[in-house]
Design an enzyme around this catalytic site. Structure first.
Site, PDB file in Angstrom:
ATOM      1  N   GLN A  31       0.179   1.712  34.649  1.00 17.00           N
ATOM      2  CA  GLN A  31      -1.268   1.512  34.518  1.00 17.00           C
ATOM      3  C   GLN A  31      -1.634   0.041  34.567  1.00 17.00           C
ATOM      4  O   GLN A  31      -0.791  -0.832  34.437  1.00 17.00           O
ATOM      5  CB  GLN A  31      -1.752   2.122  33.191  1.00 17.00           C
ATOM      6  CG  GLN A  31      -1.045   1.548  31.960  1.00 17.00           C
ATOM      7  CD  GLN A  31      -1.005   2.499  30.776  1.00 17.00           C
ATOM      8  OE1 GLN A  31      -1.812   3.414  30.666  1.00 17.00           O
ATOM      9  NE2 GLN A  31      -0.060   2.290  29.874  1.00 17.00           N
ATOM     10  N   HIS A  62      -7.695   4.106  13.403  1.00 19.63           N
ATOM     11  CA  HIS A  62      -6.365   4.134  12.765  1.00 19.63           C
ATOM     12  C   HIS A  62      -6.395   4.696  11.353  1.00 19.63           C
ATOM     13  O   HIS A  62      -5.468   5.384  10.938  1.00 19.63           O
ATOM     14  CB  HIS A  62      -5.723   2.736  12.846  1.00 19.63           C
ATOM     15  CG  HIS A  62      -5.398   2.355  14.258  1.00 19.63           C
ATOM     16  ND1 HIS A  62      -5.900   1.232  14.877  1.00 19.63           N
ATOM     17  CD2 HIS A  62      -4.666   2.998  15.207  1.00 19.63           C
ATOM     18  CE1 HIS A  62      -5.471   1.194  16.135  1.00 19.63           C
ATOM     19  NE2 HIS A  62      -4.718   2.250  16.364  1.00 19.63           N
ATOM     20  N   ASP A  86       0.045  -0.108  20.784  1.00 16.15           N
ATOM     21  CA  ASP A  86      -0.668  -1.233  20.170  1.00 16.15           C
ATOM     22  C   ASP A  86      -0.217  -1.487  18.740  1.00 16.15           C
ATOM     23  O   ASP A  86      -0.413  -2.572  18.204  1.00 16.15           O
ATOM     24  CB  ASP A  86      -2.188  -0.989  20.212  1.00 16.15           C
ATOM     25  CG  ASP A  86      -2.569   0.306  19.518  1.00 16.15           C
ATOM     26  OD1 ASP A  86      -2.629   0.333  18.276  1.00 16.15           O
ATOM     27  OD2 ASP A  86      -2.782   1.324  20.210  1.00 16.15           O
ATOM     28  N   ASP A 137       8.893   8.535  28.130  1.00 14.57           N
ATOM     29  CA  ASP A 137       7.809   9.516  28.270  1.00 14.57           C
ATOM     30  C   ASP A 137       7.869  10.473  27.064  1.00 14.57           C
ATOM     31  O   ASP A 137       8.896  11.121  26.829  1.00 14.57           O
ATOM     32  CB  ASP A 137       8.033  10.284  29.586  1.00 14.57           C
ATOM     33  CG  ASP A 137       6.968  11.343  29.816  1.00 14.57           C
ATOM     34  OD1 ASP A 137       6.097  11.533  28.941  1.00 14.57           O
ATOM     35  OD2 ASP A 137       7.011  11.988  30.875  1.00 14.57           O
ATOM     36  N   ASP A 155      -1.009   9.572  19.657  1.00 11.63           N
ATOM     37  CA  ASP A 155      -1.969   8.463  19.745  1.00 11.63           C
ATOM     38  C   ASP A 155      -2.012   8.071  21.227  1.00 11.63           C
ATOM     39  O   ASP A 155      -1.533   7.022  21.627  1.00 11.63           O
ATOM     40  CB  ASP A 155      -1.422   7.333  18.860  1.00 11.63           C
ATOM     41  CG  ASP A 155      -2.342   6.125  18.803  1.00 11.63           C
ATOM     42  OD1 ASP A 155      -3.427   6.168  19.397  1.00 11.63           O
ATOM     43  OD2 ASP A 155      -1.933   5.120  18.179  1.00 11.63           O
ATOM     44  N   SER A 156      -2.595   8.969  22.008  1.00 12.58           N
ATOM     45  CA  SER A 156      -2.473   8.866  23.464  1.00 12.58           C
ATOM     46  C   SER A 156      -3.719   8.294  24.106  1.00 12.58           C
ATOM     47  O   SER A 156      -4.761   8.137  23.482  1.00 12.58           O
ATOM     48  CB  SER A 156      -2.252  10.267  24.028  1.00 12.58           C
ATOM     49  OG  SER A 156      -3.423  11.042  23.863  1.00 12.58           O
ATOM     50  N   THR A 157      -3.606   8.011  25.402  1.00 13.35           N
ATOM     51  CA  THR A 157      -4.764   7.682  26.229  1.00 13.35           C
ATOM     52  C   THR A 157      -5.471   8.999  26.573  1.00 13.35           C
ATOM     53  O   THR A 157      -5.116  10.062  26.065  1.00 13.35           O
ATOM     54  CB  THR A 157      -4.306   6.991  27.530  1.00 13.35           C
ATOM     55  OG1 THR A 157      -3.298   7.806  28.125  1.00 13.35           O
ATOM     56  CG2 THR A 157      -3.726   5.619  27.251  1.00 13.35           C
ATOM     57  N   ASP A 158      -6.462   8.929  27.451  1.00  8.76           N
ATOM     58  CA  ASP A 158      -7.192  10.126  27.872  1.00  8.76           C
ATOM     59  C   ASP A 158      -6.290  11.041  28.720  1.00  8.76           C
ATOM     60  O   ASP A 158      -5.252  10.615  29.200  1.00  8.76           O
ATOM     61  CB  ASP A 158      -8.430   9.702  28.677  1.00  8.76           C
ATOM     62  CG  ASP A 158      -9.410   8.909  27.820  1.00  8.76           C
ATOM     63  OD1 ASP A 158      -9.640   9.310  26.676  1.00  8.76           O
ATOM     64  OD2 ASP A 158      -9.911   7.872  28.294  1.00  8.76           O
ATOM     65  N   PRO A 162      -1.229   8.279  32.814  1.00  8.08           N
ATOM     66  CA  PRO A 162       0.052   8.440  32.112  1.00  8.08           C
ATOM     67  C   PRO A 162      -0.014   9.382  30.910  1.00  8.08           C
ATOM     68  O   PRO A 162       1.002   9.939  30.506  1.00  8.08           O
ATOM     69  CB  PRO A 162       0.404   7.023  31.654  1.00  8.08           C
ATOM     70  CG  PRO A 162      -0.632   6.109  32.164  1.00  8.08           C
ATOM     71  CD  PRO A 162      -1.652   6.873  32.914  1.00  8.08           C
TER      72      PRO A 162
END
Lengths: 280, 280
Positions: A31, A62, A86, A137, A155-158, A162
């Site tokens: 990304q 958080h 992060d 992964d 705690d993922s992205t959309d 990925p």
């Protein structure tokens, strides 16, 4: 100097933040990663142009992704965090003395690198001796694990790019298997408001419901996420996040938080009618 | 064609909505009034360039400003609405058979005109025989009233421009006087997030606390308002919005709502720690 970061919350809605400096811009194998400094929100991280966190409001996300499951079962010892490069989720987890082991599975090492360089506010906990980082992964990592964790935090992205695999039936089934018999799964669960997010939310919720006996959603007010109304999923084999909340026990831990408290915990599970309807 | 409405949520944050048509633009004695049609939110109304309501998400604001006090005391008969010229608050109030009389005091007749022309979704209730409209300054209207209303709803603009007087100590003192001995005052109370709004919120709250024995704040998720996190003030001479909520009685009324329900009612009063701190 006028420099504006703009994110499309829908094809017809834009959210823009005035930027002072562009601090980091790299294309990883997975990304595009950017870190910018802004007047209103301090330093912020975007992945493929989507807001991940800002220095000023990350405490809300958080707090809610960590303290809700921890107050439901304060005996949690072993935690798996999927995504979360992060470090903000880990930073909150290591505040619990009872937690002895945290595995962090982040697909993209460059996210951790970017945050260690520019976002030590969240990355500060990654060097705690209880934390073990795997650059893998999450979908693949979890396939071969059975009955190991008390808590899994996704705690993922959309659910595109990925993070896509972390919203599949296979993944949720493997999370169920990887949890102990009183295990809890918490995941970031998109917004109920804009159509695109609402669709992802409905599909993810349906899949989780098919595995776990207890499944609930809870909300937080996150100013820099689309619509500001963000949901988290709570799925569990045994604990109910309202009935089993031991407010006194959590409050006695003396963990100071800026957003979370045990009243907010209870209140966050009340869903507006239009969200309930969406999930039916 | 690219036509975008942009609002500054702070000097460094902009929220933009793609517009199809600009339907109404007039300068009244008090303010600039615009109605536009958008792809994402349908028709929307702005006053002096600030978002007042959109067809798609106004249900959240109007549900929360009306049903929270009504479920706390379902015996309310006589209501005063100050501001609210769009009619949305009145539309929700007239759904209660028990309400016999509603006075609407709107300073700007042209707001009502604009909404009758382009926003009948909210203006539809203004012709109900129980509704009496006065085109007057709310601050002046309320000065000479004593012990008349069961409920006062302050459905105002922000605390600058024509709405300024509705955030003063004099006004809240007069509201106290205008209420019956078990009266309730509800007002829109800005956002706790951005500095400018948070300051207004703190000041307004301090003033209300000095008059009423019971004062609480409650939140809603409103996507088109700054930060998406919006607060309402609940002040009362007798009723506590949690202890006195009769959920069963309200649910038996069979009023269908898209956002409000009695669990959301209870949950909305839980304030995050940073908001509690702001109010101390």
């Amino acid at each position: 100097m006028e420099l504006w970061y703009t994110e499309e919350h829908s094809p017809y809605v834009r959210f823009s933040i005035k930027v002072d400096r562009h601090l980091y811009a790299k294309q990883s194998k997975y990304q595009r990663i950017d870190v910018m400094n802004s007047y209103e929100f301090g330093t912020f991280l975007t992945l493929d142009g989507c807001m991940m966190l800002t220095e000023k409001d990350e405490f809300i996300y958080h707090d809610m992704i960590v303290h809700v499951p921890m107050a439901t079962n304060p005996k949690i010892k072993k935690v798996l965090v999927i995504g979360g490069g992060d470090g903000g989720t880990v930073r909150e987890l290591i505040r619990y003395e009872g937690i002895k082991h945290i595995d962090l599975v982040e697909i993209d090492e460059m996210v951790v690198e970017a945050c260690r360089l520019h976002l030590m506010q969240t990355a500060c906990g990654l060097d705690d001796p209880r934390v073990h980082i795997f650059y893998e992964d999450g979908l693949r990592y979890i396939r071969h694990i059975e009955g190991e964790y008390d808590l899994i935090i996704v705690d993922s992205t959309d659910p595109f790019g990925p993070g896509e695999g972390l919203f599949t039936k296979e993944f949720y089934g493997n999370c169920y298997k990887a949890l102990k018999e009183d295990g809890i799964l918490v995941n970031q669960h998109e917004s109920p408001y804009y159509q695109m997010h609402a669709n992802s939310l409905r599909k993810a919720h349906e899949k989780i419901v098919s595995f776990f006996p207890i499944t609930k959603l809870y909300s937080a007010h996150i100013p820099t996420y689309p619509s500001g109304h963000w949901l988290f999923g709570f799925a569990s084999k045994k604990y109910d996040p309202i009935k089993d909340l031991d407010a006194q026990a959590w409050n006695e831990l003396g963990i100071e938080t800026q957003y979370y408290n045990t009243e907010v915990h209870r209140g966050s599970f009340a869903m507006p009618n239009y969200v309930k309807k969406l999930l039916k």
